[in-house]
Design an enzyme around this catalytic site. Structure first.
Site, PDB file in Angstrom:
ATOM      1  N   GLY A   6       0.841  -1.194   0.000  1.00 52.51           N
ATOM      2  CA  GLY A   6       0.000   0.000   0.000  1.00 52.51           C
ATOM      3  C   GLY A   6       0.874   1.242   0.000  1.00 52.51           C
ATOM      4  CD  GLU A   7       3.784   2.432   3.451  1.00 56.87           C
ATOM      5  OE1 GLU A   7       4.808   2.879   2.869  1.00 56.87           O
ATOM      6  OE2 GLU A   7       3.844   1.783   4.513  1.00 56.87           O
TER       7      GLU A   7
END
Length: 353
Positions: free
Chosen positions: A314-315
């Site tokens: 993610g991120e």
């Protein structure tokens, strides 16, 4: 920028579901005049036609949405939307909810993977915390968000997009958020929890089975909402998913191309797509996540990933990794010489004997 003279950017914040639905249906188109000029230039660059593969298509895509025949990536924005989830109390993640806040601090101090990848990609990175990281309700017991809370998160996402960005990339941070993402997939694409539940941040087989059962509980509970994509997003989603949806909608209205990230970001697009199938024309999928279901989700949305590195962080990590690819596409399109400029002979149109 939008080319339709009748188009007007909606007023924010959204105060009703009807306002949001109208904004989803009012979509400016790409600049096809710029697209034609890009194709004309590409046809006389010193290379065989099509020899740069998807790089050629990426330059065209960027130029059509930026509204220029010479696209640029001088102002690249990566925004991480952070939110917490009440469903975590059901045991759908091996990590506690406080990690969301701790990781936000890590982002702000430059210690996360995305900080390094954003720096490498020469992108500006910022973080938006939704609802001060107050968790949603448990989606398996009641609606995840009130209507006001949902609209507030969508509006926060919409406002987060800089109108002068050349490219926008949305990321997310939220312990447990693969559960609402999988629930959205099951609700809007069909199937049960077991068809979409994955390991997330490290569940074992028993944990995945529990996660699937929780999703099935949510699908049963909210069955009456399934005919309305926005209600599905409110009942089964999360604050950061709603904000991502709002940010991608804002980018469309401002004429900004978007790189989508992984499973959660892609799932957040489903309510938009169900309202207006063409809503993702200004986006490209940066990568295919290792999270179960992302490949199937990408196929359902006809999104072909640029990378396939087995990421599941993610991120916006996949989006950040793909930015240099876009820079390469632009460098070739803008910087290459034409056959005439380089005094290079072109291919003969005469048939060989």
């Amino acid at each position: 920028m939008p080319t339709d003279a009748s188009f007007s950017v909606p007023e924010i914040p959204f105060t009703s579901m009807a306002d949001l639905r109208a904004a989803c249906l009012s979509l400016p188109e790409r600049n096809r005049t710029c697209g034609n000029r890009i194709r004309q230039r590409d046809a006389v660059l010193t290379k065989p036609p099509g020899s740069l593969g998807r790089l050629e298509e990426l330059a065209l895509w960027l130029g059509e949405w930026q509204g220029t025949e010479r696209p640029t990536l001088d102002k690249v924005q990566i925004t991480i939307f952070a939110g917490n989830h009440g469903v975590v109390q059901r045991g759908v993640s091996p990590w506690p909810s406080e990690v969301t806040c701790q990781m936000v601090a890590n982002f702000e101090h430059g210690g996360a993977a995305i900080n390094q990848l954003a720096r490498n990609a020469e992108a500006n990175l910022n973080v938006v915390c939704l609802q001060n990281l107050q968790a949603t309700e448990d989606l398996s017991q009641t609606a995840a968000m009130t209507e006001d809370g949902f609209l507030s998160a969508v509006s926060d996402g919409y406002r987060a997009v800089s109108k002068d960005a050349d490219l926008f990339c949305a990321g997310e941070m939220g312990i447990g958020n693969t559960t609402p993402a999988a629930a959205l997939c099951a609700a809007l694409l069909g199937g049960s929890g077991s068809d979409w539940a994955g390991r997330g941040t490290g569940l074992d087989d028993k944990g995945v089975q529990l996660k699937a059962a929780v999703i099935d509980d949510a699908l049963t509970l909210h069955g009456s909402a399934m005919s309305d994509p926005l209600e599905v997003a409110r009942c089964l989603g999360g604050y950061e998913l709603a904000a991502i949806m709002g940010s991608v909608l804002a980018a469309r209205h401002h004429g900004i191309p978007v790189l989508l990230d992984g499973f959660v970001c892609t799932a957040a697009m489903l309510p938009l797509v169900k309202i207006a199938p063409e809503v993702l024309d200004h986006t490209r999928l940066s990568h295919c996540s290792a999270e179960a279901g992302h490949r199937k989700l990408a196929k359902a949305l006809a999104l072909v990933p640029l990378l396939d590195f087995g990421l599941r962080l993610g991120e916006a990590s996949g989006a950040a990794l793909a930015i240099p690819l876009l820079r390469g596409a632009i460098a070739c399109h803008n910087g290459m010489a034409t056959f005439a400029e380089a005094a290079v002979s072109q291919k003969s149109d005469s048939p060989t004997e």
